[in-house]
Design a protein around this motif. Structure first.
Motif, short mmCIF file in Angstrom:
data_model
loop_
_atom_site.label_atom_id
_atom_site.label_comp_id
_atom_site.label_asym_id
_atom_site.label_seq_id
_atom_site.Cartn_x
_atom_site.Cartn_y
_atom_site.Cartn_z
N CYS A 14 -19.32 -37.23 -99.94
CA CYS A 14 -19.49 -37.15 -98.23
C CYS A 14 -19.08 -38.76 -98.00
CB CYS A 14 -20.55 -36.56 -97.81
SG CYS A 14 -20.48 -34.79 -98.36
N ASN A 15 -19.51 -39.81 -98.71
CA ASN A 15 -19.12 -41.03 -98.06
C ASN A 15 -18.89 -42.10 -99.23
OD1 ASN A 15 -21.69 -41.86 -99.61
ND2 ASN A 15 -22.58 -40.31 -97.90
N HIS A 16 -18.76 -43.46 -98.80
CA HIS A 16 -18.14 -44.18 -99.44
C HIS A 16 -19.21 -44.69 -100.69
CE1 HIS A 16 -20.28 -46.79 -96.72
NE2 HIS A 16 -20.23 -47.69 -97.49
N LEU A 17 -20.53 -44.41 -100.25
CA LEU A 17 -21.68 -44.76 -101.14
C LEU A 17 -21.60 -44.16 -102.43
CD1 LEU A 17 -24.32 -45.51 -98.65
CD2 LEU A 17 -23.09 -47.28 -99.98
N ALA A 18 -21.35 -42.90 -102.19
CA ALA A 18 -21.17 -41.77 -103.29
C ALA A 18 -19.90 -42.24 -104.08
CB ALA A 18 -21.11 -40.46 -102.85
N VAL A 19 -18.85 -42.54 -103.60
CA VAL A 19 -17.54 -43.11 -104.32
C VAL A 19 -18.03 -44.14 -105.03
CG1 VAL A 19 -15.42 -43.70 -104.01
CG2 VAL A 19 -16.22 -42.04 -102.51
N GLN A 20 -18.64 -45.06 -104.45
CA GLN A 20 -19.13 -46.38 -105.29
C GLN A 20 -19.75 -45.92 -106.39
OE1 GLN A 20 -21.00 -49.24 -102.67
NE2 GLN A 20 -20.93 -50.72 -104.36
N GLU A 21 -21.05 -45.06 -106.48
CA GLU A 21 -21.90 -44.71 -107.29
C GLU A 21 -21.21 -44.27 -108.41
OE1 GLU A 21 -25.35 -45.05 -109.03
OE2 GLU A 21 -25.02 -45.77 -107.18
N ILE A 60 -5.19 -18.36 -92.61
CA ILE A 60 -5.41 -19.68 -92.60
C ILE A 60 -6.27 -20.48 -91.58
CG2 ILE A 60 -3.19 -19.85 -93.79
CD1 ILE A 60 -1.79 -20.81 -91.20
N THR A 61 -6.92 -21.69 -91.85
CA THR A 61 -7.71 -22.33 -90.94
C THR A 61 -7.72 -23.64 -91.27
OG1 THR A 61 -9.89 -22.68 -90.49
CG2 THR A 61 -9.70 -21.68 -92.69
N HIS A 62 -8.17 -24.63 -90.43
CA HIS A 62 -8.07 -26.15 -90.71
C HIS A 62 -9.49 -26.34 -91.00
CE1 HIS A 62 -4.81 -26.61 -87.36
NE2 HIS A 62 -4.41 -27.13 -88.59
N GLY A 63 -10.43 -25.36 -91.38
CA GLY A 63 -11.67 -25.67 -92.08
C GLY A 63 -12.58 -26.68 -91.07
N HIS A 64 -13.04 -27.66 -91.67
CA HIS A 64 -13.92 -28.59 -90.92
C HIS A 64 -13.01 -29.95 -90.60
CE1 HIS A 64 -17.37 -26.33 -91.71
NE2 HIS A 64 -17.19 -26.27 -92.87
N PHE A 65 -11.82 -29.79 -90.95
CA PHE A 65 -10.93 -31.07 -90.87
C PHE A 65 -10.85 -31.58 -89.30
CE2 PHE A 65 -6.89 -33.55 -90.36
CZ PHE A 65 -6.77 -34.24 -91.52
N GLN A 66 -10.76 -30.92 -88.26
CA GLN A 66 -10.58 -31.30 -86.95
C GLN A 66 -11.74 -31.52 -86.28
OE1 GLN A 66 -8.02 -28.24 -85.57
NE2 GLN A 66 -6.18 -29.73 -85.62
N LYS A 67 -12.82 -30.43 -86.38
CA LYS A 67 -13.96 -30.38 -85.63
C LYS A 67 -15.22 -30.92 -86.67
CE LYS A 67 -12.57 -27.18 -82.35
NZ LYS A 67 -12.79 -25.67 -81.92
N GLY A 68 -15.10 -31.09 -87.75
CA GLY A 68 -16.43 -31.32 -88.47
C GLY A 68 -17.23 -30.16 -88.56
N LEU A 69 -18.61 -30.50 -89.06
CA LEU A 69 -19.67 -29.65 -89.04
C LEU A 69 -20.25 -29.60 -87.66
CD1 LEU A 69 -21.25 -30.12 -92.49
CD2 LEU A 69 -19.88 -28.35 -91.98
N LYS A 70 -21.35 -28.91 -87.29
CA LYS A 70 -21.77 -28.63 -85.93
C LYS A 70 -22.88 -29.82 -85.77
CE LYS A 70 -21.50 -23.65 -85.47
NZ LYS A 70 -22.19 -22.63 -85.29
N GLU A 121 -15.96 -30.56 -96.60
CA GLU A 121 -16.47 -30.55 -95.23
C GLU A 121 -16.51 -31.57 -94.40
OE1 GLU A 121 -20.61 -29.83 -96.32
OE2 GLU A 121 -20.43 -27.67 -96.81
N LEU A 122 -15.67 -32.62 -94.74
CA LEU A 122 -15.52 -33.76 -94.08
C LEU A 122 -14.36 -33.75 -92.94
CD1 LEU A 122 -15.77 -36.64 -96.63
CD2 LEU A 122 -17.57 -35.99 -95.30
N SER A 123 -14.78 -34.18 -91.82
CA SER A 123 -13.74 -34.22 -90.72
C SER A 123 -12.90 -35.41 -90.99
CB SER A 123 -14.54 -34.45 -89.29
OG SER A 123 -14.85 -35.75 -89.07
N PHE A 124 -11.59 -35.53 -90.12
CA PHE A 124 -10.71 -36.31 -90.09
C PHE A 124 -11.45 -37.62 -90.08
CE2 PHE A 124 -8.24 -39.27 -87.36
CZ PHE A 124 -6.99 -39.45 -88.10
N ARG A 125 -12.25 -37.89 -88.89
CA ARG A 125 -13.06 -38.97 -88.56
C ARG A 125 -13.73 -39.48 -89.82
NH1 ARG A 125 -17.00 -39.25 -83.51
NH2 ARG A 125 -18.33 -38.13 -84.99
#
Length: 358
Positions: A175-182, A344-354, A195-199
């Protein structure tokens, strides 16, 4: 008082206590707005720096991968023009001769793929019995890499030898760059969380691009997202035997959630609508992802081929760019609707999680 009334009173008290606690710690609106604007400036600067480092301001052209679980879907994906195949062969629920069956299917998939890279996708849940026959096969069969869903399987793949290429699937929930780095190394490619949004995707990719040791990053853009795994074999009470080619679903009011059994009779439950981000391809380019993926597991050869062709067209159209790009993508999206399972759905891409900061 009835037990139900006491339970309701308890819930009301806890809810009011939570609201009071949050209100006491919530900063004034002016400070919150200032923090949001400052965060936006930081993220924009990170994206700009990453784009400048890659030599482009329009993003990267992603490659296209396809998940397959049968030789038919492998064939459809290759004929459709995919760049990689993630093959998770169905070995059946009879544990006898699984090694021989896996070797045979991988060999045949390799012949179908030709020059297209074949990646052996390991199951989401792995165990000693699987590793018992999987590890020897790594040295015997011609595969380009393995894809894992958890850190235990990643460690097992690492133990197989330094020359084995390892890719990370969405089960790692990065979910973030720290996990990628690890995870880099050993992972050479990581599938970011659906589950990640565009932002959130933009900020994660931008932060990774600033690191010296980078992994490639990918996103699942089409297919049914897995939402739950049950140890129970749900179809068996209704039918003595399970046929992988037969559709099973769990109905909830008007929605139907597809079910699929794995080789160990666990039931995997999928979202009632397919994720479809085809019309978001310009945004995906802007994020700077290295790849996008389609999930054709449990589907037909025709689905794999047609969906691959559609997404190849979408990538080509976005790369060329033209004033009618949005209309062209919408037209392609309409051709997906008859193929998709349950809409079909955009999932969380546009609005993200609540709970994402807005």
């Amino acid at each position: 008082a009835p037990l139900s009334a006491l339970n309701q009173l308890r819930r009301d008290l806890l809810e009011k206590a939570q609201e009071a606690l949050l209100e006491s710690r919530r900063p004034p609106k002016e400070m919150a707005d200032l923090a949001r604007n400052k965060l936006k400036d930081i993220l924009d600067e990170m994206v700009q720096s990453a784009s400048s480092a890659s030599g482009t301001l329009t993003g990267r052209v992603p490659s296209l991968a396809v998940y397959a679980d049968s030789l038919e879907t492998v064939k459809g994906a290759v004929e459709g023009g995919c760049h990689r195949v993630y093959f998770e062969p169905i070995l059946g629920q009879d544990k006898k001769d699984r090694a021989a069956k896996a070797a045979k299917l991988i060999k045949e998939a390799r012949a179908i793929c030709g020059r297209v890279p074949l990646i052996w996708k390991w199951p989401r849940i792995t165990h000693d019995e699987f590793f018992g026959f999987a590890m020897p096969l790594l040295a015997q069969e011609e595969i380009d890499a393995v894809m894992v869903e958890n850190v235990g399987a990643m460690q097992a793949a690492m133990n197989a030898g330094d020359d084995l290429h390892i890719l990370g699937a969405s089960g790692l929930n990065v979910c973030n760059h720290l996990a990628v780095q690890e995870l880099t190394p050993p992972a050479e490619l990581i599938t970011l969380s659906p589950e990640l949004s565009f932002r959130q995707l933009s900020s994660t990719v931008a932060a990774v691009r600033l690191q010296s040791n980078q992994s490639k990053m990918e996103l699942m853009v089409q297919g049914s997202q897995e939402v739950m795994v049950s140890r129970d074999c749900m179809p068996l009470p209704a039918r003595a035997e399970y046929d992988p080619g037969e559709f099973w679903g769990l109905q909830d009011m008007k929605r139907i959630f597809p079910l699929r059994l794995d080789d160990d009779k666990r039931t995997h439950i999928f979202n009632s609508a397919e994720t479809c981000l085809l019309d978001q391809m310009p945004e995906i380019f802007a994020i700077g992802l290295d790849g996008v993926a389609l999930d054709a597991r449990g589907r037909t050869e025709e689905y794999a081929q047609e969906m691959t062709v559609i997404y190849r067209k979408a990538i080509d159209l976005t790369e060329r760019g033209n004033p009618a790009l949005r209309q062209d993508l919408e037209s392609l999206k309409e051709s997906i609707r008859p193929l998709a399972l349950g809409g079909i759905t955009h999932g969380h891409f546009q609005k993200g999680l609540k709970d994402e900061i807005s």
